[in-house]
Design an enzyme around this catalytic site. Structure first.
Site, PDB file in Angstrom:
ATOM      1  N   CYS A 228       0.871  -1.182   0.000  1.00 21.41           N
ATOM      2  CA  CYS A 228       0.000   0.000   0.000  1.00 21.41           C
ATOM      3  C   CYS A 228       0.902   1.225   0.000  1.00 21.41           C
ATOM      4  CB  CYS A 228      -0.864  -0.034   1.271  1.00 21.41           C
ATOM      5  SG  CYS A 228      -1.937   1.401   1.474  1.00 21.41           S
TER       6      CYS A 228
ATOM      7  N   CYS B 150      -0.762   3.748  -6.784  1.00 24.03           N
ATOM      8  CA  CYS B 150      -1.594   3.121  -5.760  1.00 24.03           C
ATOM      9  C   CYS B 150      -1.797   1.682  -6.230  1.00 24.03           C
ATOM     10  CB  CYS B 150      -2.927   3.865  -5.676  1.00 24.03           C
ATOM     11  SG  CYS B 150      -4.204   2.998  -4.733  1.00 24.03           S
TER      12      CYS B 150
HETATM   13  N1  DGL Z   1      -3.710   0.436  -2.278  1.00 24.42           N
HETATM   14  C1  DGL Z   1      -3.542   1.616  -1.492  1.00 24.42           C
HETATM   15  C2  DGL Z   1      -2.321   2.399  -1.986  1.00 24.42           C
HETATM   16  O1  DGL Z   1      -1.497   1.846  -2.675  1.00 24.42           O
HETATM   17  C3  DGL Z   1      -4.819   2.388  -1.442  1.00 24.42           C
HETATM   18  C4  DGL Z   1      -4.899   3.328  -0.293  1.00 24.42           C
HETATM   19  C5  DGL Z   1      -6.286   3.678   0.142  1.00 24.42           C
HETATM   20  O2  DGL Z   1      -6.946   2.827   0.729  1.00 24.42           O
HETATM   21  O3  DGL Z   1      -6.694   4.822  -0.098  1.00 24.42           O
HETATM   22  O4  DGL Z   1      -2.154   3.553  -1.675  1.00 24.42           O
END
Ligand code: DGL
Length: 297
Positions: free
Chosen positions: A93, A203
């Protein structure tokens, strides 16, 4: 210090302990389903490694949470994965990495691998010297992200766009509806108009839009997805710590956990990863989610 060679029985015990440690799973964690794009790359790169995946979907998106909340959840889930026997942790993440990797690294005893937007590869490959970045608001305003830009973006202009609404779309398994296409178009068209030839998917949820983005922009934007680089980094870290699983015995299916009912995780794993796996719902308490109104925290 003794220089005696250990007896054969001592050697056997320590070889057994090593084998046990190496057979332990790698933990992969994300605020929700985005880390499945990293899990996909890890399975391809390291087919012998057992994997535990935790989606904190009850509290996603993290990109709209405050910094303390993100650090609190990241640490609680890291500690939970250590208790499950994880030998290493991939914080899959960008938002959690940007906000809390330093703190979590201090507190956990296992090796950690974080993720960050692919600013360096984008700067290396952009010909127009204009690149777009889609990431969460929290990632874009973090000191880590600013440091990445300072380091690699000297002669390249990065157009940074918060991807409001995109994480929520993946969380409900929407990777191509008309509404989603309109939202993506609203983010990408200004980048194209400004001359961008490269798009950083900053993301881990966004690689699941790959086909839709290609459909919208054709080959006008080269997409930068760092999941394969993360899998390679995990391989290097496991090697450095002597923690690689024995080769030749392909691992069982990953074990999937979710802090919500896991239905969407099951659906996304089936449709996008072709994995038919059960998802176990778990409660992972943390300081900020102990209060009854924690979902609104
Ligand atoms: N997959 C997360 C990232 O890479 C998403 C973050 C979120 O939940 O906003 O930032």
């Amino acid at each position: 210090m003794s220089t005696e060679t250990p007896s054969p029985s001592v050697r056997t015990v320590s070889a057994d302990l090593n084998a046990q440690a190496n057979a332990a799973p790698v933990g992969i964690f994300d605020s929700g389903l985005g880390g499945l794009s990293v899990l996909r790359a890890v399975r391809a790169q390291l087919p012998d490694e057992a994997l535990l995946y935790v989606a904190d979907s009850l509290y996603a998106p993290y990109g709209e949470r405050d910094d303390d909340f993100i650090a609190d959840r990241t640490l609680a889930i890291g500690e939970w994965l250590v208790k499950q026997g994880a030998k290493a942790l991939v914080v899959a993440c960008n938002t959690a990495t940007a906000q809390s990797i330093a703190l979590v690294r201090e507190k956990l005893s296992i090796p950690l691998i974080g993720v960050e937007p692919g600013i360096k590869p984008a700067a290396l490959q952009s010909k127009t010297r204009v690149a777009g970045v889609l990431a969460t608001q929290v990632t874009l305003r973090s000191a880590r992200f600013q440091a990445l830009l300072d380091r690699y973006a000297a002669d390249c202009r990065f157009l940074c766009q918060p991807g409001h609404g995109l994480v929520q779309a993946v969380e409900r398994c929407d990777v191509g509806s008309a509404e989603l296409r309109a939202l993506l178009r609203s983010y990408l068209e200004p980048m194209l108009d400004a001359g961008a030839d490269t798009l950083v998917l900053g993301c881990t949820h966004y690689p699941f839009f790959d086909a839709t983005i290609r459909d919208l922009v054709g080959d006008r934007l080269t997409l930068i997805d760092t999941s394969v680089a993360i899998a390679r980094q995990l391989e290097r870290v496991l090697d450095q710590h002597g923690l690689r699983a024995a080769t030749g015995i392909p691992a069982a299916l990953p074990r999937f956990y979710s802090t919500d009912d896991g239905q969407h995780q099951k659906q996304l794993a089936a449709t996008l990863l072709h994995l038919d796996a059960e998802v176990t719902q778990v409660v992972i308490p943390s300081r900020r989610t102990a209060a009854p109104d924690s979902q609104a925290a």
